[in-house]
Motif scaffolding. Structure first.
Motif, mmCIF file in Angstrom:
data_model
loop_
_atom_site.group_PDB
_atom_site.id
_atom_site.type_symbol
_atom_site.label_atom_id
_atom_site.label_comp_id
_atom_site.label_asym_id
_atom_site.label_seq_id
_atom_site.Cartn_x
_atom_site.Cartn_y
_atom_site.Cartn_z
ATOM 1 N N ARG A 112 0.812 -1.219 0.000
ATOM 2 C CA ARG A 112 0.000 0.000 0.000
ATOM 3 C C ARG A 112 0.843 1.265 0.000
ATOM 4 N NH1 ARG A 112 -2.172 -1.010 6.180
ATOM 5 N NH2 ARG A 112 -0.402 -0.047 7.272
ATOM 6 N N GLU A 113 2.102 1.164 0.405
ATOM 7 C CA GLU A 113 2.959 2.342 0.478
ATOM 8 C C GLU A 113 3.636 2.674 -0.854
ATOM 9 O OE1 GLU A 113 3.013 4.331 3.019
ATOM 10 O OE2 GLU A 113 1.655 3.004 4.122
ATOM 11 N N ASN A 114 3.852 1.690 -1.686
ATOM 12 C CA ASN A 114 4.516 1.912 -2.963
ATOM 13 C C ASN A 114 3.472 2.307 -4.016
ATOM 14 O OD1 ASN A 114 5.287 0.732 -5.781
ATOM 15 N ND2 ASN A 114 7.236 0.927 -4.695
ATOM 16 N N PRO A 115 3.629 3.435 -4.700
ATOM 17 C CA PRO A 115 2.598 3.895 -5.637
ATOM 18 C C PRO A 115 2.262 2.883 -6.735
ATOM 19 C CG PRO A 115 4.167 5.659 -5.191
ATOM 20 C CD PRO A 115 4.728 4.418 -4.566
ATOM 21 N N GLN A 116 3.255 2.177 -7.225
ATOM 22 C CA GLN A 116 3.018 1.237 -8.321
ATOM 23 C C GLN A 116 2.233 0.019 -7.842
ATOM 24 O OE1 GLN A 116 6.538 0.361 -10.541
ATOM 25 N NE2 GLN A 116 5.510 -0.974 -12.008
ATOM 26 N N THR A 117 2.658 -0.559 -6.722
ATOM 27 C CA THR A 117 1.939 -1.739 -6.220
ATOM 28 C C THR A 117 0.585 -1.356 -5.626
ATOM 29 O OG1 THR A 117 3.206 -1.571 -4.141
ATOM 30 C CG2 THR A 117 4.023 -3.084 -5.829
ATOM 31 N N ARG A 118 0.470 -0.135 -5.099
ATOM 32 C CA ARG A 118 -0.820 0.337 -4.593
ATOM 33 C C ARG A 118 -1.841 0.424 -5.740
ATOM 34 N NH1 ARG A 118 -2.593 3.255 -0.147
ATOM 35 N NH2 ARG A 118 -4.406 4.596 -0.510
ATOM 36 N N SER A 119 -1.395 0.934 -6.877
ATOM 37 C CA SER A 119 -2.280 1.016 -8.039
ATOM 38 C C SER A 119 -2.666 -0.372 -8.533
ATOM 39 C CB SER A 119 -1.596 1.801 -9.160
ATOM 40 O OG SER A 119 -1.436 3.153 -8.803
ATOM 41 N N PHE A 120 -1.705 -1.295 -8.477
ATOM 42 C CA PHE A 120 -1.999 -2.668 -8.889
ATOM 43 C C PHE A 120 -3.077 -3.270 -7.989
ATOM 44 C CE2 PHE A 120 -1.298 -7.247 -8.925
ATOM 45 C CZ PHE A 120 -1.180 -7.519 -10.286
ATOM 46 N N LEU A 121 -2.920 -3.106 -6.675
ATOM 47 C CA LEU A 121 -3.916 -3.616 -5.732
ATOM 48 C C LEU A 121 -5.286 -3.031 -6.038
ATOM 49 C CD1 LEU A 121 -4.931 -4.939 -3.096
ATOM 50 C CD2 LEU A 121 -3.976 -2.979 -1.845
ATOM 51 N N LEU A 122 -5.368 -1.740 -6.242
ATOM 52 C CA LEU A 122 -6.653 -1.100 -6.537
ATOM 53 C C LEU A 122 -7.256 -1.646 -7.822
ATOM 54 C CD1 LEU A 122 -8.852 1.021 -6.027
ATOM 55 C CD2 LEU A 122 -7.374 2.703 -7.186
ATOM 56 N N ASP A 123 -6.449 -1.768 -8.852
ATOM 57 C CA ASP A 123 -6.977 -2.222 -10.135
ATOM 58 C C ASP A 123 -7.414 -3.688 -10.097
ATOM 59 O OD1 ASP A 123 -6.622 0.286 -11.185
ATOM 60 O OD2 ASP A 123 -4.720 -0.181 -12.187
ATOM 61 N N VAL A 124 -6.725 -4.513 -9.297
ATOM 62 C CA VAL A 124 -7.175 -5.901 -9.106
ATOM 63 C C VAL A 124 -8.577 -5.913 -8.499
ATOM 64 C CG1 VAL A 124 -6.803 -8.011 -7.760
ATOM 65 C CG2 VAL A 124 -4.886 -6.932 -8.941
ATOM 66 N N MET A 125 -8.788 -5.085 -7.497
ATOM 67 C CA MET A 125 -10.098 -5.027 -6.849
ATOM 68 C C MET A 125 -11.154 -4.414 -7.760
ATOM 69 S SD MET A 125 -9.256 -4.267 -2.808
ATOM 70 C CE MET A 125 -8.468 -2.671 -3.053
ATOM 71 N N LYS A 126 -10.764 -3.451 -8.597
ATOM 72 C CA LYS A 126 -11.713 -2.873 -9.549
ATOM 73 C C LYS A 126 -12.236 -3.933 -10.512
ATOM 74 C CE LYS A 126 -10.337 2.014 -9.814
ATOM 75 N NZ LYS A 126 -9.725 3.048 -10.692
ATOM 76 N N GLU A 127 -11.373 -4.852 -10.923
ATOM 77 C CA GLU A 127 -11.831 -5.938 -11.792
ATOM 78 C C GLU A 127 -12.886 -6.787 -11.101
ATOM 79 O OE1 GLU A 127 -7.776 -6.674 -14.480
ATOM 80 O OE2 GLU A 127 -8.567 -8.285 -13.209
ATOM 81 N N VAL A 128 -12.690 -7.079 -9.820
ATOM 82 C CA VAL A 128 -13.662 -7.891 -9.077
ATOM 83 C C VAL A 128 -14.997 -7.163 -8.999
ATOM 84 C CG1 VAL A 128 -14.099 -9.216 -6.990
ATOM 85 C CG2 VAL A 128 -11.741 -8.809 -7.702
ATOM 86 N N VAL A 129 -14.963 -5.872 -8.709
ATOM 87 C CA VAL A 129 -16.199 -5.089 -8.635
ATOM 88 C C VAL A 129 -16.923 -5.102 -9.978
ATOM 89 C CG1 VAL A 129 -17.155 -2.771 -8.313
ATOM 90 C CG2 VAL A 129 -15.385 -3.617 -6.759
ATOM 91 N N ALA A 130 -16.191 -4.914 -11.066
ATOM 92 C CA ALA A 130 -16.804 -4.904 -12.392
ATOM 93 C C ALA A 130 -17.468 -6.244 -12.705
ATOM 94 C CB ALA A 130 -15.750 -4.572 -13.453
ATOM 95 N N VAL A 131 -16.806 -7.333 -12.351
ATOM 96 C CA VAL A 131 -17.373 -8.664 -12.590
ATOM 97 C C VAL A 131 -18.611 -8.875 -11.725
ATOM 98 C CG1 VAL A 131 -16.962 -11.148 -12.350
ATOM 99 C CG2 VAL A 131 -15.207 -9.682 -13.358
ATOM 100 N N GLY A 132 -18.549 -8.487 -10.455
ATOM 101 C CA GLY A 132 -19.701 -8.628 -9.581
ATOM 102 C C GLY A 132 -20.894 -7.847 -10.078
ATOM 103 N N ARG A 133 -20.691 -6.590 -10.464
ATOM 104 C CA ARG A 133 -21.787 -5.757 -10.953
ATOM 105 C C ARG A 133 -22.391 -6.341 -12.236
ATOM 106 N NH1 ARG A 133 -22.515 -0.530 -9.327
ATOM 107 N NH2 ARG A 133 -22.813 0.193 -11.477
ATOM 108 N N ALA A 134 -21.532 -6.871 -13.106
ATOM 109 C CA ALA A 134 -22.029 -7.477 -14.338
ATOM 110 C C ALA A 134 -22.822 -8.751 -14.065
ATOM 111 C CB ALA A 134 -20.860 -7.778 -15.276
ATOM 112 N N ASN A 135 -22.563 -9.375 -12.912
ATOM 113 C CA ASN A 135 -23.319 -10.565 -12.509
ATOM 114 C C ASN A 135 -24.525 -10.215 -11.650
ATOM 115 O OD1 ASN A 135 -22.079 -13.423 -13.197
ATOM 116 N ND2 ASN A 135 -20.342 -12.023 -12.968
ATOM 117 N N GLY A 136 -24.867 -8.937 -11.563
ATOM 118 C CA GLY A 136 -26.088 -8.519 -10.889
ATOM 119 C C GLY A 136 -25.962 -8.282 -9.399
ATOM 120 N N VAL A 137 -24.727 -8.213 -8.884
ATOM 121 C CA VAL A 137 -24.522 -7.991 -7.455
ATOM 122 C C VAL A 137 -24.513 -6.487 -7.187
ATOM 123 C CG1 VAL A 137 -23.038 -8.449 -5.473
ATOM 124 C CG2 VAL A 137 -23.172 -10.105 -7.351
#
Length: 306
Positions: free
Chosen positions: A208-233
């Protein structure tokens, strides 16, 4: 209330011990040295705000010796799911309720394929634990919470009965009216935490402290949210950003069970975590390149090295 705890590791061990401590009739399904220690010394919880020892307790490695129960608390590692679901048939009567507190969002699909869907309630467990030594579960953080509910959102007598048993055991428990959303909310953070800590080999603090890995963590979670929303959650569009705020507020040395499993040479749950995101994304046409990368990076370690 007669409860069978199927899988007596970190999750099943601590919540089963608390249920037994509160007066529920609990039988643990365990194996090996862990089973021997539980039979001889009971089950112990150390490291938490209130150490617990429950002795004697009922424990076995043979489901046929348990008999039918009111509720199955299902907490085995995901790779053992289908095998164990077949093994526990002697425990499940027509009115038995089964709640999985495993990781991921695919787990209840497997339960419904083996048992009457009407027997299945949804569940989410929040706790940081590990088997410290045979018969002893070590709690590594103060959080311990169970959320469960009917998939149709209704209150039910069986849910109320389990809620009462949980509260009697000192479990922070909640009967949810939207359990599918609760399951996915945990999934978002879990996939981010497990995928990054395991592939990068460090706890959440440096990530979470490194800008590059922090962005990676966020974008990984954004993919999960997008998949969940597309599945009606019903996940909020900015839910990944909210989970990043959570990552900022947990202990810097927090890691994931999958990270621990990798270090110990155990099998990994990546097929059902990042791999599950990929699978569900493909069904609804949502691209998931970062979760695909995590699953591919860990593919050679998925079966473990023991």
């Amino acid at each position: 209330m007669r409860i069978a705890v199927i899988g007596s590791g970190g999750v099943g061990g601590i919540f089963g011990a608390k249920l037994a401590h509160g007066g529920a009739d609990v039988t643990f399904l365990a194996r090996g040295a862990h089973l021997t220690a539980i039979r001889e010394q009971g089950i112990q919880i150390e490291g938490g705000p209130e150490p617990i020892r429950v002795s004697p307790v009922k424990a076995t490695d043979d489901p046929s010796l348990i008999g039918t129960v009111d509720l199955v608390l299902f907490a085995v590692k995901l790779w053992d799911t289908e095998k164990v679901l077949n093994q526990i048939r002697p425990v499940v009567a027509p009115k038995t309720t089964i709640i999985s507190f495993q990781n991921g969002v695919l787990k209840d699909t497997y339960l419904r394929a083996h048992y009457d869907p009407g027997q299945i309630m949804g569940g989410v467990g929040y706790v940081a634990t590990t088997i410290d030594r045979p018969g002893v579960i070590r709690q590594t953080g103060p959080m311990q919470r169970l959320i469960f509910g009917e998939f149709d959102g209704q209150r039910s007598a069986r849910g109320e009965a389990f809620l009462s048993a949980c509260l009697s055991g000192g479990i922070n428990a909640e009967f949810s009216s939207d359990i599918l959303r609760e399951i996915w909310e945990k999934f978002v953070f879990l996939v981010g935490l497990s995928g990054t800590t395991t592939t990068m080999g460090v706890p959440i603090g440096p990530i979470r402290e490194n800008p590059q890995t922090r962005s990676f963590l966020l974008d990984v979670m954004k993919e999960v949210v997008a998949v969940g929303r597309a599945n009606g959650v019903a996940l909020a569009e900015d839910y990944a950003e909210r989970r990043l705020e959570l990552a900022d507020n947990v202990a810097a040395d927090m890691t994931s069970s999958m990270h621990h499993d990798l270090q110990r040479g155990n099998a990994l749950e990546v097929r059902w975590l990042s791999g599950g995101v990929v699978e569900l994304g493909e069904r609804v046409g949502v691209p998931t390149p970062l979760n695909r990368a995590i699953a591919d990076i860990l593919a050679l370690r998925q079966a473990g090295s023991k």
